[in-house]
Design a protein around this motif. Structure first.
Motif, PDB file in Angstrom:
ATOM      1  N   SER A  16      12.245  20.622  32.643  1.00 14.39           N
ATOM      2  CA  SER A  16      12.177  20.410  34.088  1.00 14.39           C
ATOM      3  C   SER A  16      11.103  19.383  34.438  1.00 14.39           C
ATOM      4  O   SER A  16      11.309  18.522  35.307  1.00 14.39           O
ATOM      5  CB  SER A  16      11.884  21.726  34.809  1.00 14.39           C
ATOM      6  OG  SER A  16      12.969  22.606  34.669  1.00 14.39           O
ATOM      7  N   GLN A  17       9.966  19.467  33.772  1.00 13.71           N
ATOM      8  CA  GLN A  17       8.890  18.495  33.999  1.00 13.71           C
ATOM      9  C   GLN A  17       9.360  17.093  33.618  1.00 13.71           C
ATOM     10  O   GLN A  17       9.067  16.122  34.324  1.00 13.71           O
ATOM     11  CB  GLN A  17       7.658  18.856  33.180  1.00 13.71           C
ATOM     12  CG  GLN A  17       6.920  20.073  33.665  1.00 13.71           C
ATOM     13  CD  GLN A  17       5.810  20.494  32.711  1.00 13.71           C
ATOM     14  OE1 GLN A  17       5.432  19.754  31.804  1.00 13.71           O
ATOM     15  NE2 GLN A  17       5.287  21.689  32.905  1.00 13.71           N
ATOM     16  N   TRP A  18      10.058  16.973  32.490  1.00 16.62           N
ATOM     17  CA  TRP A  18      10.575  15.673  32.063  1.00 16.62           C
ATOM     18  C   TRP A  18      11.536  15.109  33.103  1.00 16.62           C
ATOM     19  O   TRP A  18      11.453  13.939  33.468  1.00 16.62           O
ATOM     20  CB  TRP A  18      11.268  15.795  30.705  1.00 16.62           C
ATOM     21  CG  TRP A  18      12.168  14.645  30.412  1.00 16.62           C
ATOM     22  CD1 TRP A  18      11.784  13.353  30.162  1.00 16.62           C
ATOM     23  CD2 TRP A  18      13.589  14.653  30.384  1.00 16.62           C
ATOM     24  NE1 TRP A  18      12.896  12.561  29.957  1.00 16.62           N
ATOM     25  CE2 TRP A  18      14.016  13.338  30.082  1.00 16.62           C
ATOM     26  CE3 TRP A  18      14.550  15.634  30.554  1.00 16.62           C
ATOM     27  CZ2 TRP A  18      15.361  12.998  29.972  1.00 16.62           C
ATOM     28  CZ3 TRP A  18      15.884  15.299  30.428  1.00 16.62           C
ATOM     29  CH2 TRP A  18      16.270  13.985  30.156  1.00 16.62           C
ATOM     30  N   GLN A  19      12.464  15.948  33.610  1.00 15.10           N
ATOM     31  CA  GLN A  19      13.436  15.481  34.597  1.00 15.10           C
ATOM     32  C   GLN A  19      12.745  14.978  35.858  1.00 15.10           C
ATOM     33  O   GLN A  19      13.175  14.004  36.459  1.00 15.10           O
ATOM     34  CB  GLN A  19      14.434  16.599  34.928  1.00 15.10           C
ATOM     35  CG  GLN A  19      15.367  16.902  33.777  1.00 15.10           C
ATOM     36  CD  GLN A  19      16.218  18.147  34.010  1.00 15.10           C
ATOM     37  OE1 GLN A  19      15.797  19.094  34.667  1.00 15.10           O
ATOM     38  NE2 GLN A  19      17.414  18.138  33.455  1.00 15.10           N
ATOM     39  N   ALA A  20      11.677  15.633  36.254  1.00 14.16           N
ATOM     40  CA  ALA A  20      10.949  15.243  37.464  1.00 14.16           C
ATOM     41  C   ALA A  20      10.021  14.044  37.222  1.00 14.16           C
ATOM     42  O   ALA A  20       9.622  13.376  38.173  1.00 14.16           O
ATOM     43  CB  ALA A  20      10.135  16.423  37.979  1.00 14.16           C
ATOM     44  N   SER A  21       9.717  13.765  35.957  1.00 15.46           N
ATOM     45  CA  SER A  21       8.727  12.731  35.647  1.00 15.46           C
ATOM     46  C   SER A  21       9.235  11.306  35.830  1.00 15.46           C
ATOM     47  O   SER A  21       8.450  10.397  36.073  1.00 15.46           O
ATOM     48  CB  SER A  21       8.246  12.892  34.199  1.00 15.46           C
ATOM     49  OG  SER A  21       9.250  12.461  33.281  1.00 15.46           O
ATOM     50  N   GLY A  22      10.537  11.101  35.669  1.00 15.52           N
ATOM     51  CA  GLY A  22      11.075   9.750  35.730  1.00 15.52           C
ATOM     52  C   GLY A  22      10.864   8.957  34.444  1.00 15.52           C
ATOM     53  O   GLY A  22      11.223   7.794  34.356  1.00 15.52           O
ATOM     54  N   LEU A  23      10.281   9.594  33.434  1.00 17.80           N
ATOM     55  CA  LEU A  23      10.054   8.942  32.147  1.00 17.80           C
ATOM     56  C   LEU A  23      11.273   9.095  31.251  1.00 17.80           C
ATOM     57  O   LEU A  23      12.070  10.020  31.426  1.00 17.80           O
ATOM     58  CB  LEU A  23       8.855   9.576  31.436  1.00 17.80           C
ATOM     59  CG  LEU A  23       7.490   9.454  32.096  1.00 17.80           C
ATOM     60  CD1 LEU A  23       6.468  10.314  31.365  1.00 17.80           C
ATOM     61  CD2 LEU A  23       7.044   7.999  32.108  1.00 17.80           C
ATOM     62  N   PHE A  28       8.145  10.720  27.466  1.00 22.45           N
ATOM     63  CA  PHE A  28       7.632  12.024  27.894  1.00 22.45           C
ATOM     64  C   PHE A  28       7.128  12.819  26.696  1.00 22.45           C
ATOM     65  O   PHE A  28       6.048  13.405  26.741  1.00 22.45           O
ATOM     66  CB  PHE A  28       8.721  12.800  28.638  1.00 22.45           C
ATOM     67  CG  PHE A  28       8.281  14.172  29.088  1.00 22.45           C
ATOM     68  CD1 PHE A  28       7.526  14.334  30.235  1.00 22.45           C
ATOM     69  CD2 PHE A  28       8.615  15.293  28.351  1.00 22.45           C
ATOM     70  CE1 PHE A  28       7.115  15.597  30.656  1.00 22.45           C
ATOM     71  CE2 PHE A  28       8.219  16.559  28.747  1.00 22.45           C
ATOM     72  CZ  PHE A  28       7.458  16.706  29.904  1.00 22.45           C
ATOM     73  N   GLN A  31       3.851  11.477  25.485  1.00 21.98           N
ATOM     74  CA  GLN A  31       2.785  11.809  26.432  1.00 21.98           C
ATOM     75  C   GLN A  31       2.350  13.268  26.285  1.00 21.98           C
ATOM     76  O   GLN A  31       1.172  13.590  26.410  1.00 21.98           O
ATOM     77  CB  GLN A  31       3.280  11.543  27.846  1.00 21.98           C
ATOM     78  CG  GLN A  31       2.242  11.672  28.925  1.00 21.98           C
ATOM     79  CD  GLN A  31       2.834  11.420  30.297  1.00 21.98           C
ATOM     80  OE1 GLN A  31       3.714  12.147  30.740  1.00 21.98           O
ATOM     81  NE2 GLN A  31       2.363  10.354  30.949  1.00 21.98           N
ATOM     82  N   GLN A  32       3.325  14.149  26.037  1.00 21.87           N
ATOM     83  CA  GLN A  32       3.046  15.584  25.952  1.00 21.87           C
ATOM     84  C   GLN A  32       2.739  16.063  24.533  1.00 21.87           C
ATOM     85  O   GLN A  32       2.426  17.232  24.339  1.00 21.87           O
ATOM     86  CB  GLN A  32       4.245  16.378  26.488  1.00 21.87           C
ATOM     87  CG  GLN A  32       4.559  16.126  27.944  1.00 21.87           C
ATOM     88  CD  GLN A  32       3.465  16.623  28.857  1.00 21.87           C
ATOM     89  OE1 GLN A  32       2.901  17.693  28.648  1.00 21.87           O
ATOM     90  NE2 GLN A  32       3.141  15.839  29.871  1.00 21.87           N
TER      91      GLN A  32
END
Length: 96
Positions: A16-23, A28, A31-32
């Motif tokens: 979900s974080q990836w989908q919202a990140s735009g990366l 992603f 980065q994580q």
């Protein structure tokens, strides 16, 4: 160095974080500090689980599409229907 074991809920949150990140997914993951292959496997696993968890249609259910056509003709609008048949197969119907 051994990577931490993540639970399903943690993978869901990361996706979900990836989908919202735009990366992009590789950016992603970098980065994580997430393994890209593991990320892809979990993304596919959770996508498949979503399909499996969808409620099944009641056998013998009939939908009269004639009502859609008559109602939208006056407004000049068409309709678009997508039937998910499972295993990534979709039947798309549209008018207008």
């Amino acid at each position: 160095m051994k990577r931490p074991h993540r639970r399903t809920s943690e993978w869901q949150a990361l996706i979900s974080q990836w989908q919202a990140s735009g990366l992009s997914a590789p950016a992603f993951c970098g980065q994580q500090g997430i393994g890209y292959a593991s990320f892809c496997q979990w993304r596919q696993r959770l996508r498949t689980a979503d399909v499996v968890d969808e409620p099944a249609a009641t056998p013998g259910t009939f939908i009269d599409l004639g009502a859609l056509s008559a109602g939208n003709a006056v407004l000049g609008q068409g309709w678009h229907i997508v039937l998910s048949l499972g295993n990534g197969v979709e039947l798309r119907l549209s008018q207008g």
